[in-house]
Design an enzyme around this catalytic site. Structure first.
Site, PDB file in Angstrom:
ATOM      1  N   ASP A  13       0.841  -1.179   0.009  1.00  0.00           N
ATOM      2  CA  ASP A  13      -0.191  -0.144  -0.004  1.00  0.00           C
ATOM      3  C   ASP A  13       0.969   1.280   0.046  1.00  0.00           C
ATOM      4  O   ASP A  13       1.964   1.334   0.590  1.00  0.00           O
ATOM      5  CB  ASP A  13      -0.952  -0.006   1.339  1.00  0.00           C
ATOM      6  CG  ASP A  13      -1.632   1.525   1.382  1.00  0.00           C
ATOM      7  OD1 ASP A  13      -2.476   1.763   0.579  1.00  0.00           O
ATOM      8  OD2 ASP A  13      -1.216   1.936   2.548  1.00  0.00           O
ATOM      9  N   TYR A  15      -0.105   5.013   0.882  1.00  0.00           N
ATOM     10  CA  TYR A  15      -0.497   6.113   1.833  1.00  0.00           C
ATOM     11  C   TYR A  15      -0.494   5.618   3.054  1.00  0.00           C
ATOM     12  O   TYR A  15      -1.668   4.837   3.408  1.00  0.00           O
ATOM     13  CB  TYR A  15      -1.531   7.117   1.420  1.00  0.00           C
ATOM     14  CG  TYR A  15      -1.194   7.930   0.049  1.00  0.00           C
ATOM     15  CD1 TYR A  15      -0.359   8.675   0.031  1.00  0.00           C
ATOM     16  CD2 TYR A  15      -1.710   7.319  -1.031  1.00  0.00           C
ATOM     17  CE1 TYR A  15      -0.107   9.566  -1.166  1.00  0.00           C
ATOM     18  CE2 TYR A  15      -1.643   7.929  -2.595  1.00  0.00           C
ATOM     19  CZ  TYR A  15      -0.840   9.135  -2.431  1.00  0.00           C
ATOM     20  OH  TYR A  15      -0.476   9.469  -3.435  1.00  0.00           O
ATOM     21  N   ARG A  44      -7.956  12.248   6.576  1.00  0.00           N
ATOM     22  CA  ARG A  44      -7.818  10.864   6.178  1.00  0.00           C
ATOM     23  C   ARG A  44      -9.049  10.042   6.289  1.00  0.00           C
ATOM     24  O   ARG A  44      -9.444   9.247   5.297  1.00  0.00           O
ATOM     25  CB  ARG A  44      -6.727  10.079   7.048  1.00  0.00           C
ATOM     26  CG  ARG A  44      -6.442   8.980   6.862  1.00  0.00           C
ATOM     27  CD  ARG A  44      -5.843   8.462   5.475  1.00  0.00           C
ATOM     28  NE  ARG A  44      -5.473   7.115   5.239  1.00  0.00           N
ATOM     29  CZ  ARG A  44      -5.220   6.468   4.176  1.00  0.00           C
ATOM     30  NH1 ARG A  44      -5.214   7.411   2.839  1.00  0.00           N
ATOM     31  NH2 ARG A  44      -4.740   5.254   4.121  1.00  0.00           N
ATOM     32  N   SER A 120      -2.139   0.817  -5.200  1.00  0.00           N
ATOM     33  CA  SER A 120      -2.758   1.950  -4.432  1.00  0.00           C
ATOM     34  C   SER A 120      -4.237   2.622  -4.949  1.00  0.00           C
ATOM     35  O   SER A 120      -4.463   2.488  -6.183  1.00  0.00           O
ATOM     36  CB  SER A 120      -1.741   3.023  -4.312  1.00  0.00           C
ATOM     37  OG  SER A 120      -2.234   4.327  -3.952  1.00  0.00           O
ATOM     38  N   ASN A 121      -4.871   3.425  -3.980  1.00  0.00           N
ATOM     39  CA  ASN A 121      -6.061   4.105  -4.638  1.00  0.00           C
ATOM     40  C   ASN A 121      -5.659   5.280  -5.312  1.00  0.00           C
ATOM     41  O   ASN A 121      -6.395   5.850  -5.985  1.00  0.00           O
ATOM     42  CB  ASN A 121      -6.740   4.613  -3.356  1.00  0.00           C
ATOM     43  CG  ASN A 121      -7.663   3.585  -2.708  1.00  0.00           C
ATOM     44  OD1 ASN A 121      -8.018   2.457  -3.464  1.00  0.00           O
ATOM     45  ND2 ASN A 121      -7.987   3.635  -1.599  1.00  0.00           N
TER      46      ASN A 121
END
Lengths: 227, 227
Positions: A13, A15, A44, A120-121
């Site tokens: 991942d 972040y 967040r 990752s997003n």
């Protein structure tokens, strides 16, 4: 004795795991000290909430937009709304700091013949900027973004990008995330999982069972029997 | 002048909108005063997070289980884990208090010929217990639970239960929720929406646009031109 064996690829991942998303706020001089922690948390929390809700409703938009939307909510809620502050924070988010052990750990894994990747997003552009800023380009073999499937984690189509793109089996993947929900989601999908529990959070009560918990990434090579 | 016209049914979210989920903690003598607020917030946040994540992964389990799972996380995180406290809180959650204006408002709507309904993540058994405890059985025409579709809000299949079961068009429904994410989700689905913004939260940056914001339910009949 290693806890996780037979791994061909380590997938991280971004972040929270490789990059400290809070560093965007920490490095912004224009946020009062007494509201930094609240802003980091709310930004967040909203960012993640918006990814889940948009995925559920099939109303995907890219992570850069979601990140700005969440920041707008968080700035208003903390009484900090201001166009210049907003622009500064979004610019800093693009060059979030890598955690100190990241580069050496990725380098060790790669030297031992393990494929290294990000899942990752983040958008490809966001990830490219953060990777370049941290100087991680040489120690990452693959950068996978949810943009390819138009839905966010923990939709299984996101995790499926890894076997599809890297040509490995689920059980040959060690997925590494600092986010408990992501670690459990990846485990439920069938990856081996190292939960990098930087924040010392309690176990999630979700499907899945991470194979190991580590406090930072430096423990990873040993965990995979590469120490 | 009314803001929302042509409504045939008012459909309410349950937890947060009709029922004060925080009352389970408020009424539990076995939670220290200085940790009540943190426990309420964390329990609720985790409960919602788990509904979204399980929905995304197609790993549904009923809301009673999710509520207990979230409580277990929240009790551990706040240093309050204890089997008797857990049991007491879950028992109190089944009989959460209705907000003071709820019964009269539902009664007024029903007397004016508007169909009244609940659409909730809660299980039929949880909702029946809360409705009976609050004495709302006579002022509710329908109680719809996500159990019927096996996924949580804001999946559109949940909102679709309303037109399917009540025989009304989306634009004939006034959906009422205190949860911003639910209000926006219902609006994006096509309902008219009154966001009962009890907590005075900022606008969500999500698809959808609630037609009106009210501070409690007593403003609802006037909003619908039934004042």
């Amino acid at each position: 004795m290693s806890a996780i064996e037979g791994i061909r690829a380590c997938v991280f991942d971004a972040y929270g795991t490789l990059f400290d998303f809070g560093s965007a706020v920490t490095r912004c001089p224009d946020v009062p000290d007494d509201r930094r922690a609240a802003l980091v948390t709310l930004w967040r929390d909203k960012q993640l909430q918006y990814t889940w809700l948009r995925s559920l409703q099939n109303l995907y938009t890219d992570f850069e937009t979601v990140t700005a939307d969440a920041l707008d909510f968080a700035l208003e809620a903390t009484g900090l709304a201001d166009p210049r502050r907003r622009a500064a924070l979004l610019a800093l988010y693009r060059i979030v700091s890598a955690y100190p052990e990241v580069k050496a750990t990725l380098g060790t894994l790669k030297a031992k013949g393990i494929a290294t990747a990000i899942l990752s997003n983040g958008t490809p552009a966001m990830l490219a900027a953060a990777i370049a800023h941290a100087g991680l380009g040489d120690v990452l073999d693959h950068v996978l973004s949810v943009e390819a499937v138009g839905v966010f984690k923990t939709d299984p189509r996101v995790y499926q990008l890894v076997p599809a793109r890297l040509g490995v089996q689920r059980k040959e993947v060690c997925f590494v995330s600092s986010n408990g929900w992501d670690a459990y989601g990846a485990s439920a999908f069938g990856f081996r999982v190292a939960w990098c529990n930087r924040a010392r959070q309690p176990a999630e009560r979700l499907p899945g069972a991470p194979d190991a918990a580590i406090s930072d990434l430096s423990a990873l090579p040993g965990l995979l029997g590469l120490g």
